[in-house]
Design a protein around this motif. Structure first.
Motif, PDB file in Angstrom:
ATOM      1  N   MET A   1     -12.499 -13.118  -8.975  1.00  0.00           N
ATOM      2  CA  MET A   1     -11.172 -13.519  -8.507  1.00  0.00           C
ATOM      3  C   MET A   1     -10.104 -12.555  -9.020  1.00  0.00           C
ATOM      4  SD  MET A   1     -10.339 -16.525 -11.201  1.00  0.00           S
ATOM      5  CE  MET A   1     -10.382 -16.038 -12.872  1.00  0.00           C
ATOM      6  N   HIS A   2     -10.082 -12.303 -10.352  1.00  0.00           N
ATOM      7  CA  HIS A   2      -9.038 -11.442 -10.885  1.00  0.00           C
ATOM      8  C   HIS A   2      -9.296  -9.978 -10.575  1.00  0.00           C
ATOM      9  CE1 HIS A   2      -6.759 -14.480 -12.773  1.00  0.00           C
ATOM     10  NE2 HIS A   2      -7.734 -14.865 -13.570  1.00  0.00           N
ATOM     11  N   HIS A   3     -10.597  -9.657 -10.344  1.00  0.00           N
ATOM     12  CA  HIS A   3     -10.938  -8.238 -10.196  1.00  0.00           C
ATOM     13  C   HIS A   3     -10.187  -7.583  -9.049  1.00  0.00           C
ATOM     14  CE1 HIS A   3     -13.806  -8.403 -13.340  1.00  0.00           C
ATOM     15  NE2 HIS A   3     -14.516  -9.337 -12.764  1.00  0.00           N
ATOM     16  N   SER A   4     -10.155  -8.289  -7.905  1.00  0.00           N
ATOM     17  CA  SER A   4      -9.531  -7.661  -6.739  1.00  0.00           C
ATOM     18  C   SER A   4      -8.043  -7.429  -6.986  1.00  0.00           C
ATOM     19  CB  SER A   4      -9.735  -8.522  -5.497  1.00  0.00           C
ATOM     20  OG  SER A   4      -9.160  -9.790  -5.741  1.00  0.00           O
ATOM     21  N   SER A   5      -7.367  -8.423  -7.611  1.00  0.00           N
ATOM     22  CA  SER A   5      -5.931  -8.241  -7.859  1.00  0.00           C
ATOM     23  C   SER A   5      -5.702  -7.144  -8.901  1.00  0.00           C
ATOM     24  CB  SER A   5      -5.287  -9.549  -8.308  1.00  0.00           C
ATOM     25  OG  SER A   5      -5.776  -9.917  -9.583  1.00  0.00           O
ATOM     26  N   PHE A   6      -6.604  -7.052  -9.895  1.00  0.00           N
ATOM     27  CA  PHE A   6      -6.480  -6.011 -10.922  1.00  0.00           C
ATOM     28  C   PHE A   6      -6.590  -4.634 -10.273  1.00  0.00           C
ATOM     29  CE2 PHE A   6      -8.234  -3.268 -14.304  1.00  0.00           C
ATOM     30  CZ  PHE A   6      -7.257  -3.466 -15.279  1.00  0.00           C
ATOM     31  N   PHE A   7      -7.581  -4.513  -9.381  1.00  0.00           N
ATOM     32  CA  PHE A   7      -7.794  -3.227  -8.696  1.00  0.00           C
ATOM     33  C   PHE A   7      -6.606  -2.901  -7.794  1.00  0.00           C
ATOM     34  CE2 PHE A   7      -9.569  -0.509  -5.328  1.00  0.00           C
ATOM     35  CZ  PHE A   7     -10.027   0.527  -6.136  1.00  0.00           C
ATOM     36  N   LYS A   8      -6.093  -3.958  -7.143  1.00  0.00           N
ATOM     37  CA  LYS A   8      -4.966  -3.761  -6.235  1.00  0.00           C
ATOM     38  C   LYS A   8      -3.739  -3.254  -6.997  1.00  0.00           C
ATOM     39  CE  LYS A   8      -2.513  -6.162  -2.583  1.00  0.00           C
ATOM     40  NZ  LYS A   8      -2.095  -7.456  -2.122  1.00  0.00           N
ATOM     41  N   GLU A   9      -3.520  -3.864  -8.189  1.00  0.00           N
ATOM     42  CA  GLU A   9      -2.382  -3.418  -9.006  1.00  0.00           C
ATOM     43  C   GLU A   9      -2.552  -1.979  -9.448  1.00  0.00           C
ATOM     44  OE1 GLU A   9      -1.527  -6.181 -12.241  1.00  0.00           O
ATOM     45  OE2 GLU A   9      -1.973  -7.829 -10.875  1.00  0.00           O
ATOM     46  N   LEU A  10      -3.811  -1.596  -9.687  1.00  0.00           N
ATOM     47  CA  LEU A  10      -4.085  -0.219 -10.125  1.00  0.00           C
ATOM     48  C   LEU A  10      -3.705   0.793  -9.055  1.00  0.00           C
ATOM     49  CD1 LEU A  10      -7.594  -0.256 -11.859  1.00  0.00           C
ATOM     50  CD2 LEU A  10      -5.401   0.230 -12.900  1.00  0.00           C
ATOM     51  N   THR A  11      -3.934   0.392  -7.793  1.00  0.00           N
ATOM     52  CA  THR A  11      -3.746   1.361  -6.713  1.00  0.00           C
ATOM     53  C   THR A  11      -2.399   1.224  -6.012  1.00  0.00           C
ATOM     54  OG1 THR A  11      -4.999  -0.193  -5.350  1.00  0.00           O
ATOM     55  CG2 THR A  11      -6.200   1.695  -6.223  1.00  0.00           C
ATOM     56  N   THR A  12      -1.533   0.311  -6.516  1.00  0.00           N
ATOM     57  CA  THR A  12      -0.238   0.165  -5.827  1.00  0.00           C
ATOM     58  C   THR A  12       0.622   1.406  -6.009  1.00  0.00           C
ATOM     59  OG1 THR A  12       0.472  -1.042  -7.752  1.00  0.00           O
ATOM     60  CG2 THR A  12       0.164  -2.321  -5.727  1.00  0.00           C
ATOM     61  N   PHE A  13       1.469   1.596  -5.041  1.00  0.00           N
ATOM     62  CA  PHE A  13       2.361   2.743  -5.021  1.00  0.00           C
ATOM     63  C   PHE A  13       3.790   2.230  -5.125  1.00  0.00           C
ATOM     64  CE2 PHE A  13       0.743   6.833  -4.532  1.00  0.00           C
ATOM     65  CZ  PHE A  13       1.802   7.665  -4.167  1.00  0.00           C
ATOM     66  N   HIS A  14       4.469   2.532  -6.220  1.00  0.00           N
ATOM     67  CA  HIS A  14       5.848   2.043  -6.387  1.00  0.00           C
ATOM     68  C   HIS A  14       6.820   2.991  -5.709  1.00  0.00           C
ATOM     69  CE1 HIS A  14       4.121  -0.698  -9.251  1.00  0.00           C
ATOM     70  NE2 HIS A  14       3.513   0.320  -9.817  1.00  0.00           N
ATOM     71  N   LYS A  15       7.927   2.443  -5.260  1.00  0.00           N
ATOM     72  CA  LYS A  15       8.948   3.303  -4.636  1.00  0.00           C
ATOM     73  C   LYS A  15      10.181   3.342  -5.528  1.00  0.00           C
ATOM     74  CE  LYS A  15       7.952   3.577   0.229  1.00  0.00           C
ATOM     75  NZ  LYS A  15       7.352   2.524   0.991  1.00  0.00           N
ATOM     76  N   PRO A  16      10.321   4.410  -6.342  1.00  0.00           N
ATOM     77  CA  PRO A  16      11.507   4.460  -7.190  1.00  0.00           C
ATOM     78  C   PRO A  16      12.762   4.749  -6.381  1.00  0.00           C
ATOM     79  CG  PRO A  16      10.226   6.454  -7.428  1.00  0.00           C
ATOM     80  CD  PRO A  16       9.476   5.582  -6.481  1.00  0.00           C
ATOM     81  N   GLN A  17      13.915   4.483  -7.028  1.00  0.00           N
ATOM     82  CA  GLN A  17      15.191   4.768  -6.360  1.00  0.00           C
ATOM     83  C   GLN A  17      15.385   6.278  -6.216  1.00  0.00           C
ATOM     84  OE1 GLN A  17      15.040   1.526  -7.633  1.00  0.00           O
ATOM     85  NE2 GLN A  17      15.438   1.254  -5.482  1.00  0.00           N
ATOM     86  N   LYS A  18      16.531   6.620  -5.663  1.00  0.00           N
ATOM     87  CA  LYS A  18      16.875   8.029  -5.413  1.00  0.00           C
ATOM     88  C   LYS A  18      16.297   8.972  -6.471  1.00  0.00           C
ATOM     89  CE  LYS A  18      20.894   7.440  -8.218  1.00  0.00           C
ATOM     90  NZ  LYS A  18      20.180   6.549  -9.033  1.00  0.00           N
ATOM     91  N   ALA A  19      15.579   9.967  -6.015  1.00  0.00           N
ATOM     92  CA  ALA A  19      15.001  10.877  -6.992  1.00  0.00           C
ATOM     93  C   ALA A  19      15.017  12.356  -6.607  1.00  0.00           C
ATOM     94  CB  ALA A  19      13.581  10.441  -7.287  1.00  0.00           C
ATOM     95  N   PRO A  20      15.372  12.759  -5.368  1.00  0.00           N
ATOM     96  CA  PRO A  20      15.159  14.171  -5.016  1.00  0.00           C
ATOM     97  C   PRO A  20      15.876  15.157  -5.928  1.00  0.00           C
ATOM     98  CG  PRO A  20      16.569  13.079  -3.397  1.00  0.00           C
ATOM     99  CD  PRO A  20      15.984  12.019  -4.269  1.00  0.00           C
TER     100      PRO A  20
END
Length: 352
Positions: A1-20
């Protein structure tokens, strides 16, 4: 049960604010000392200057005066950390003590003044790297002037960026150190725990006679950046996985003989890539930190590289696991302490 969510959190891609613009700023900071070193035929300027430019990574949208105070204090801290690290190599038994003290100071100050990620990490990193670089005493001032060059470059680029972004924020009200400690009493315990684990990491890496022992320390510090045990577990998996991929990239690159100039361009490219990914996905960022730091290490002094790769992997796996173990022990101890504390309180109430 927790494994899939743990893996999902590992592979998430965050979108930071303005950065260029910040990304471009970071690239300029890395390029300046490297190119000065290249054109003055002294690659050590690039190697040591690159330690000072980590100052820039603490850039935040603040009023100009506050920004300059913040960055110059952090720059001075980085310079001091590297200096005591370099000096400690002349009395090897004090290295673990020096790293632990710097880690304690950095962790508590950065936490109390809410200097969030990358937090104390770079202070520990440059101190540990200093402790892995033996320099004759008469040459220490020269090397420190190269680090200072990196710090000053960061300050200049930060001021330029401040005007380019053109954003203003309200200055924060000043709070005394005593008040900060009073409102966050756990900071002291957290800093002690951080310092103790890094002391242990330094001691173990020295006892095992690892080449470039600081990799284990740096890895341990990186994993301990997580805010809670789950975050530490994430970082642990991401760091080990990311490093393995990074070592493959590094092995490929180091088998090609690049000129110094090509190496400098590669280092700048990797630095930008790391900066781009570090807030988005920590594991992917680690694909590029490894080749970047190995190319930097190789720029000034050519080492036999296959052994470098092995030691880096050993250091990073050991450091990451030690960091995880340390976080686990502290979390467990605190749970027991809280439970016992609540029991005592309840008993006191009942006896009244």
């Amino acid at each position: 049960m927790h494994h899939s969510s743990f893996f999902k959190e590992l592979t998430t891609f965050h979108k930071p604010q303005k950065a260029p613009f910040r990304l471009i700023g970071a690239g300029i900071c890395m390029a300046v000392p490297l190119f000065i070193g290249y054109f003055s035929n002294n690659l050590l300027i690039g190697s040591f200057g690159s330690l000072g430019i980590f100052t820039f990574l603490y850039y935040q949208t603040l009023p100009l005066k506050n920004l300059l105070i913040r960055l110059s204090s952090i720059g001075a801290f980085l310079l001091f950390g590297n200096l005591v690290g370099v000096l400690s190599t002349h009395i090897p038994w004090i290295i673990p003590i020096v790293i632990a003290l710097m880690a304690f100071l950095a962790r508590i100050i950065f936490r109390l003044y809410r200097i969030a990620k990358p937090g104390a990490f770079f202070i520990v990193m440059v101190t540990a790297m200093g402790s892995g670089t033996k320099i004759p005493l008469e040459k220490v001032p020269t090397m420190m002037s190269y680090v200072l060059l990196g710090v000053l470059t960061s300050l200049v680029v930060a001021v330029l960026l401040y005007f380019v972004e053109g954003e203003t924020v309200e200055p924060e009200k000043t709070i005394s150190l005593q008040e900060r400690l009073y409102t966050d009493p756990a900071a002291l315990l957290d800093a002690l725990h951080y310092a103790a684990i890094l002391f242990l990491a330094t001691y173990i890496s020295q006892s095992l006679h690892l080449t470039n022992a600081y990799w284990m320390v740096v890895s341990c510090a990186a994993v301990l950046q997580g805010d809670n045990l789950r975050a530490v577990m994430h970082r642990n998996v991401q760091r080990i996985f990311g490093t393995m991929i990074g070592l493959l990239i590094a092995a490929l690159l180091l088998s090609i003989s690049f000129t110094s100039l090509e190496t400098i361009f590669l280092i700048c490219f990797f630095f930008l890539t790391v900066e781009f990914f570090i807030r988005r996905n920590y594991a992917i960022a680690n694909f590029f930190t490894t080749p970047m730091s190995l190319l930097l290490a190789n720029l000034a002094r050519h080492q036999y590289l296959v052994s470098l790769l092995n030691y880096r992997l050993i250091g990073i796996v050991l450091g990451s696991l030690l960091g995880l173990l340390g976080a686990f022990v502290l979390t467990t101890c605190l749970k027991f302490y809280n439970r016992a504390y609540q029991l005592d309180e309840n008993l006191d109430k009942e006896t009244e």
